[in-house]
Design an enzyme around this catalytic site. Structure first.
Site: not given
Ligand code: GLU
Length: 465
Positions: A243-244
């Site tokens: 995930s970012k």
């Protein structure tokens, strides 16, 4: 038959490494078979697509060096074509207008749920032989639905996951155009893959649910079916979806961390694919070896240490002048002017085996371009009174020495012998005084590169301090 593959990112953020791996596998598949690799930008989600993201995709592809033969094609520029195909489907009966309101659809859903069934559209506007359709309500713009087959199953031999079969019963009559006439996502993908004559759709397995719908639409259009290969996800070290927020996911992150593009590709290739025990290889080797058959259907984990190890191998193999050009911006960020000192390529040749990335390479190169006094702790350890006196005597040796690594090495050895001490009692203070750190390669080589004038000036400054 010419193999034609495509990479079809949605420009809704930075170019993700999962996307790069998809692009890499599609690209390699085409390259190995002298095929064509197409870049298509899926920009129909107007709320999430941005020109900056498009640019990030183009820049990212350029940075990793994955070249495309056709495109970039933009879906937003193909709207007329999608609308034309929708008209054709309405005319031939493979699609139909549906006038259901939101309330009606909500009611259908509630009823299905009450019966404990999967919510689905009840096909009330689907034309059937002998069926009387309701009267279209006035002033309502209809959606267009695909007339999905009612019986049987859709099946395909996924090049990665093996045979997959979905009963048509499971599939609703998909909306292919909204009330304003704009086509929906799955429909655009189908028309594009058809028009672009894509023979192999290689993409992330988050799209596996779209595939049966897309196959049914292609079949209704009389279009040839491509081979589908769905690639497993890349997980982070903890086994979670990347995930970012948590992980470095964009290509820019890796270039900022001083990873070489060829190393990133090499590492990504190893995520979910393997060729025996080979860990370090070139892009050319990868193309020779790659096939979808060896892609694993299970997710793989990102291992940062392994990526750094691979990066290190690529740095060792890289041309020093190229590494110098790549290191320059990192050095500049540390406030160093590479013009004020030895040729950066020579510095890099000396340092590159000692680091795993360009950021560390630049950090280790700083003392070639700037004199930082040794930190207090280091000075206390290595630059005491006795050491300073010894350095003073050694400075006179250096002033007269022949200036090349071999001669300097011999001069240091002779001095150590004359002083009757062990090597580190000369080597460490010398490093601390000249480089401000004791973490350097062989000091004779460092001195040789720095040059006599600089070394003497630094010794003078240290001894005066
Ligand atoms: N645009 C989709 C994505 O970025 C890919 C669609 C496809 O490969 O079919 O996830």
């Amino acid at each position: 038959m010419t193999v034609r593959t495509r990479f079809a990112p949605s420009p809704t953020g930075l170019l993700h490494i999962g996307g790069v791996r998809t692009a890499l596998f599609s690209w390699a598949y085409a390259r190995k078979r002298q095929g064509v690799f197409v870049l298509r930008i899926e920009d129909t989600d107007l709320e999430r697509s941005t020109p900056e993201s498009v640019q990030a995709i183009l820049d990212g592809m350029h940075w990793v060096g994955l070249d495309y033969d056709e495109g970039p094609f933009y879906q937003m520029q193909r709207m007329d074509r999608y609308k034309e195909v929708i008209q054709r489907m309405l005319a031939d009966g493979t699609a139909y207008h549906c006038y259901c309101s939101r309330e009606e659809l909500d009611a259908m859903r509630a009823e299905a749920e009450a019966r404990g069934e999967k919510p689905r559209y009840d096909r009330r506007w689907r034309p059937e032989r002998g069926k009387t359709l309701p009267q279209p309500p006035a002033g309502v713009d209809p959606v267009v639905r695909f007339r999905n087959p009612l019986d049987g199953a859709v099946a395909w031999d996924d090049a990665v996951k093996g045979r997959i079969e979905i009963a048509n019963e499971e599939l609703d009559d998909l909306i292919i155009a909204r009330p304003d006439g704009t086509p929906t996502y799955n429909f655009c993908v189908v028309v594009d893959d058809w028009d672009m004559a894509i023979t192999h759709v290689i993409r992330g397995d988050d799209h596996v649910n779209n595939t049966p719908r897309q196959i049914n639409i292609l079949a209704a259009l009389g279009a040839p079916l491509p081979v589908y290969g769905h690639l497993p996800m890349i997980l982070n070290a903890d086994g979670q979806k990347m995930s970012k927020r948590r992980d470095a996911v964009s290509v820019v992150d890796y270039s900022e961390q001083g990873i070489l593009p060829e190393a990133l590709l090499n590492y990504l290739a190893r995520l979910g694919w393997g060729h025996g025990d080979d860990e370090f290889f070139t892009l050319g080797q990868f193309v020779d070896w790659f096939d979808l058959e060896q892609v694993s259907p299970s997710p793989s984990r990102f291992d940062r240490d392994k990526m750094l190890w691979i990066n290190q191998q690529h740095m060792k193999a890289a041309d020093d002048a190229r590494l110098a050009a790549l290191t320059l911006p990192f050095l500049a960020r540390l406030g160093c002017d590479a013009g004020q000192g030895p040729a950066l390529a020579e510095v890099i040749a000396l340092l590159k085996e000692r680091v795993t990335n360009l950021v560390d390479l630049a950090a280790q190169a700083t003392y070639f371009y700037r004199h930082d006094a040794a930190p207090a702790e280091l000075a206390a350890q290595h630059l005491g009174e006795e050491s300073r006196a010894r350095l003073g005597r050694f400075k006179d040796v250096l002033a007269a020495a022949e200036w090349n690594p071999e001669a300097l090495s011999a001069a240091i050895k002779a001095f150590v012998a004359a002083e009757g001490v062990k090597m580190p009692l000369v080597g460490m203070p010398l490093r601390a005084a000249v480089c401000g750190t004791t973490q350097t390669p062989s000091i004779d080589k460092v001195l040789a590169l720095l040059g006599r004038e600089t070394v003497l000036a630094r010794l003078t400054a240290t001894l005066a301090g």
